[in-house]
Write an enzyme that holds these catalytic residues in place. Structure first.
Site, short mmCIF file in Angstrom:
data_model
loop_
_atom_site.label_atom_id
_atom_site.label_comp_id
_atom_site.label_asym_id
_atom_site.label_seq_id
_atom_site.Cartn_x
_atom_site.Cartn_y
_atom_site.Cartn_z
N THR A 1 0.83 -1.21 0.00
CA THR A 1 0.00 0.00 0.00
C THR A 1 0.85 1.25 0.00
O THR A 1 0.45 2.28 -0.53
CB THR A 1 -0.92 -0.02 1.24
OG1 THR A 1 -1.81 -1.12 1.09
CG2 THR A 1 -1.75 1.25 1.37
N THR B 1 1.58 -4.40 4.25
CA THR B 1 1.40 -4.75 5.67
C THR B 1 0.87 -6.16 5.88
O THR B 1 1.05 -6.73 6.95
CB THR B 1 0.42 -3.76 6.34
OG1 THR B 1 -0.83 -3.80 5.65
CG2 THR B 1 0.96 -2.35 6.35
#
Ligand code: ASP
Length: 316
Positions: free
Chosen positions: A14, A95
């Protein structure tokens, strides 16, 4: 702060993601922006500075992380760690599987130099992205004299690879180290440490890794009604190792346990880890299966894969 080189390795996530508009934080595509571009957007970043080495190792949503990228990443990390003029390494990563890659690199390389994984919860074009600050904080950790081992830096905290876990699907502070707590914090570019840096525990396999066959090791969970059907199917599929994500202090449903005992009898390595979010397994009265103490199920799986690969290579 040392003036030796810092290496940045990009893998996607991200932090390199893009959304259709700046207010969209959950619908976006990860891994769209190169690590060079991410760094170029940092205030004060000097492109072409001899102090920084920047390399795009992969570009993926970390939910899709696989052994091929792990091997390439481990090889690049090992290569740069061996350079005398390199002080530390920063890796940008999604993540979702950050804790797995961090643990894999720590278990495999146990580096004395710092290897700092960082990330973001918001895409790079968010109205207030978190990636740039995380990158600067990771750089502060990698450049600090004395910092050591594989760590994860997110939202101002520094976590050890063995302890870190993603605990939240959305908030910026998405990680925790559970009972262990963070190693420390990054505040205005300075480190405030709570405890010692993490040390390694598994011997390095990196030179053999490219040729090694990754053993199939799967995770099965114990829950109400778990009857071992999955274990029997995995035995048919040729599984080499099984981690059971056990309830509480390592307890396993009796029917699942019976299937796991059968797996051991067929030569499969089985370990127990707790499915609890925090804490470590303590010896219990009715332990039948060996415990992977201190590791979450996903990390116990990595440890078991590395153990099996090492055993295959040493003929043990
Ligand atoms: N799916 C993304 C990834 O892991 C999530 C993130 O980076 O926050 O690459």
């Amino acid at each position: 702060m040392s003036d030796q080189k810092i290496v940045f390795l990009g893998t996607g996530g991200t932090i390199a993601g893009k959304a259709a508009n700046a207010f969209e934080h959950s619908r976006y595509t990860a891994a769209q922006v190169g690590v060079h571009e991410l760094l170029a957007s940092l205030p004060g970043w000097q492109d072409g500075s001899e102090r920084y080495v920047v390399e795009q190792v992969a570009q993926l949503d970390s939910k899709d992380m696989g052994f091929d990228v792990w091997v390439k990443l481990a090889q690049r990390v090992a290569h740069f760690l061996a350079q005398e003029d390199v002080q530390g390494i920063v890796i940008t990563h999604g993540t979702d599987t950050l804790e797995e890659t961090a643990y894999f690199l720590q278990a495999l390389l146990a580096p004395i130099k710092p290897v700092v994984l960082t990330c973001a919860m918001r895409p790079s074009n968010a109205v207030v992205p978190d990636g740039p600050q995380n990158l600067l904080d990771a750089l502060a950790v990698a450049a600090s004299t004395g910092s050591s081992g594989v760590t994860v830096v997110c939202a101002g905290a520094i976590y050890g690879a063995e302890d870190v876990q993603k605990i939240h699907p959305y908030r910026l502070n998405a990680f925790s180290a559970g009972d262990a707590g963070p190693i420390g914090f990054v505040e205005q570019g300075r480190l405030r440490l709570q405890r010692d840096w993490q040390r390694g525990r598994v011997a390095s396999l990196v030179s053999e890794l490219a040729d090694a066959a990754w053993p199939r090791v799967e995770i099965v969970m114990s829950y109400a009604g778990a009857d071992g059907t999955i274990v029997r199917a995995l035995l048919k599929a040729g599984v080499k190792g099984l981690v059971v994500a056990a309830t509480g202090n390592g307890t396993v449903h009796q029917d699942l346990e019976a299937a796991l005992v059968l797996a051991i009898q067929q030569g499969v390595k089985v370990v127990r880890a707790t499915r609890c979010a925090e804490g470590q397994l303590l010896p219990g009265t009715h332990d039948v299966l060996p415990a992977a103490t201190g590791l979450t199920p996903v990390k116990a799986r990595i440890a078991l894969m590395l153990d099996l690969m090492q055993a295959a290579q040493t003929g043990r």
